[in-house]
Design an enzyme around this catalytic site. Sequence first.
Site, PDB file in Angstrom:
ATOM      1  N   CYS A 165       0.851  -1.231   0.068  1.00  0.00           N
ATOM      2  CA  CYS A 165      -0.140  -0.005  -0.049  1.00  0.00           C
ATOM      3  C   CYS A 165       0.753   1.348   0.055  1.00  0.00           C
ATOM      4  O   CYS A 165       0.103   2.351  -0.037  1.00  0.00           O
ATOM      5  CB  CYS A 165      -0.964   0.016   1.243  1.00  0.00           C
ATOM      6  N   HIS A 296      -2.801   7.986   5.965  1.00  0.00           N
ATOM      7  CA  HIS A 296      -3.181   6.702   5.555  1.00  0.00           C
ATOM      8  C   HIS A 296      -4.250   6.231   5.989  1.00  0.00           C
ATOM      9  O   HIS A 296      -5.328   5.651   4.861  1.00  0.00           O
ATOM     10  CB  HIS A 296      -1.891   5.795   6.052  1.00  0.00           C
ATOM     11  N   GLU A 307      -0.720   5.140  13.280  1.00  0.00           N
ATOM     12  CA  GLU A 307      -0.464   6.397  12.783  1.00  0.00           C
ATOM     13  C   GLU A 307      -0.549   7.688  13.334  1.00  0.00           C
ATOM     14  O   GLU A 307       0.343   8.497  13.385  1.00  0.00           O
ATOM     15  CB  GLU A 307      -1.336   6.667  11.391  1.00  0.00           C
ATOM     16  N   LYS A 325     -10.065   7.791   2.596  1.00  0.00           N
ATOM     17  CA  LYS A 325     -10.535   6.496   2.238  1.00  0.00           C
ATOM     18  C   LYS A 325     -12.200   6.367   2.544  1.00  0.00           C
ATOM     19  O   LYS A 325     -12.605   5.682   1.659  1.00  0.00           O
ATOM     20  CB  LYS A 325      -9.878   5.492   3.296  1.00  0.00           C
ATOM     21  N   HIS A 330     -10.015   2.030   0.472  1.00  0.00           N
ATOM     22  CA  HIS A 330      -8.313   1.802   0.499  1.00  0.00           C
ATOM     23  C   HIS A 330      -8.104   1.111  -0.853  1.00  0.00           C
ATOM     24  O   HIS A 330      -8.267  -0.009  -1.260  1.00  0.00           O
ATOM     25  CB  HIS A 330      -8.068   0.922   1.484  1.00  0.00           C
ATOM     26  N   PHE A 388       1.993  -3.228   3.752  1.00  0.00           N
ATOM     27  CA  PHE A 388       2.550  -4.736   4.301  1.00  0.00           C
ATOM     28  C   PHE A 388       4.147  -4.802   4.336  1.00  0.00           C
ATOM     29  O   PHE A 388       4.690  -4.283   3.399  1.00  0.00           O
ATOM     30  CB  PHE A 388       1.771  -5.836   3.475  1.00  0.00           C
TER      31      PHE A 388
END
Lengths: 400, 278
Positions: A165, A296, A307, A325, A330, A388
């Site tokens: 991502c 994010h 975050e 988002k 996402h 990830f």
Amino acid sequence: MTITTLILSHYTLTTAAGYGINENLTALQTGHSGLKHNDFLDGDLDTFIGRVNGIEKEKLPGHLTAYECRNNLLAYLAFQQDDFINAINSAKQQYGSNRIGVFLGTSTSGILESELIYQSENYKKSGFFPENFHFKERHNSFSISDFVRTYMQLEGPALVVSTACSSSAKVFATAYRYIQLGLCDAAIVGGVDSLCHTTLYGFNALELVSGKPCKPADKDRDGLSIGEAAAFILLEKKNTMRNSDSTVFLHGYGESSDAYHMSSPHPEGKGASLAMQQALNTSGLTAHEIDYINLHGTATPVNDRVEDAAINQVFKNKVKCSSTKGWTGHTLGAAGGVEAIYSTLSLEHNFMPQSLNTENIDPEIHQKVLLHSEHTKIKHVASNSFGFGGNNCCLIFSKC
Amino acid sequence: MLRIYLKSIGIIAPGVAGWNDFCNIAKGVQPLVYEPVAKKIETVLPANERRRATRVTQLALYTAQQACDNVVAEGFSAGECLQIFNSSNGDVNTFHKISMALVMPGRPVSPTLFHNSVHNAPAGYWSIAAKAQTASTSITAHEYSFAAGLLEAAVQLISQENNYEQSNELNKRDCLLVCCDDKPPEPFHAQGLVSEEFACAFVLSNNIEQALFQLDIQLSEQIHEDSICKNPEFINLQNSNPQAKALPIIESVALNESRQVVIPYFEQGLNILLTPLN
């Protein structure tokens, strides 16, 4: 070596919130979400998704048929918006086709088409793929840059960054380095990711998918909504800028690793804060100068808390921030590119979007999450993308 | 022209267990005897991660560790290198397993398979093993992946010295480049992607101290023939895996010989002038 300033001279995106810049900007300003209940293929997973309408009706021109898959069709659809093709052609004329780099991000490329082969009766019986299976042009992660180079007839440096991502955020740093070292004069950056079963059921297996539209930073958030999108940006040096009204430039970038866990972020946000600090360092700005952070903000319980912790380490002051988002879902490997454009729109329109779908801010979140959009003059925006494998990237965009 | 320095190499391939093995074969001390890469590959991963790592990660990490172990420079720290992972095809075996699960009732994808499916899985495992919080990228350029990986390493290293990245707290002089492709599962064999497993890793630097070789890299617009290995025993291997395009470079280093190597890079060629430093 002098510092190169790279302008986001032309850009376009297509997301669940709309085709092209105008539809996306209107959605951002009116709070109209692109999320809806899962209706992708058989839609048997009870969740909300950010599906781009009409990809299924698209067709690639005959000479590009080998590339035809959902991911490249979405890219093609995005290319038709905002006069982007003309911008590329004009850049080609100015610089030459071998002087334009193509650096794009994706996480799942065109694997949907391969997944569907496994589900076909033919494969179940024979164990063989059909003859018109185009691994290189559809399934392989390089497919998206290959498609754009072939479609736009470009012959410059190219690669695909696939770091989950954070993919399409990191390509800005890649392009910066290639242009500064003179390996190309301009670059198409951004990313494309499209819906497929691997991500829907994979995130579901990790219990990270919400049954409702995602609620970033909300005390009741319970997971993400998966989306799809294509975002493309033409990056050029400021002093060679052609007929562009854009005044937004890439001001800083930071990249780091958590070195902690494959699918969970570092609990104190250690890697993420390193990326933000480096982005500030490269820009020469202080934390106080950042007006707004496009988070994010995936809306999983852990991600949003971590975050926030990471931001708190770097931005001792409280910064206005929101996740977008809630409009797009996402979009994974495309998220960095999409949110770079949303950050650019924020700067150009002096507008900080609300955290859509967020009702009650989690008391454990300390930053100033915007429940309502704000119209005010802003100069510097940071955009976070984390993936990830503990892969982090933070970009800073500013107005000239 | 981009000038960087090579500090060490790691390699694994059929009949080549590691760097010392490769040097002996290159020098004609021992023949190349074809033998598939061992099923069990030791990696430096913590137990939890070791259990979960797939073949492509094992191959990548084995060579990454080997390259780091082979660095002679004092004060070298694997955890402080920039990290570039390069795979032409990614983990097609994991994709295959997930796709098989997706045809079952309820589509039961295992969480471990899912996190292993990302292109940057080997990079993620390595960062954990090496405790490396530096920038890490995972790239592909399909058949041009090796050339793209080497160019990316040079670009990142030289950018460390420019004004813009000097302010970077994690400003680094060394870079670990890992290039790896494993064999895809059977349904993909007809696509002719990879016929043999191959992985190699390089510790590269913008600092000449205790380096083995100098690499002068540039793009050339002329279309060149792909450079081939001097030792004919390596030629089959060179054609068996996109990452094995690295072999003429690795061979020159093993022989400590200077050489101009050309590796195709899209419509151009990546020219690498190799000069031994001792």
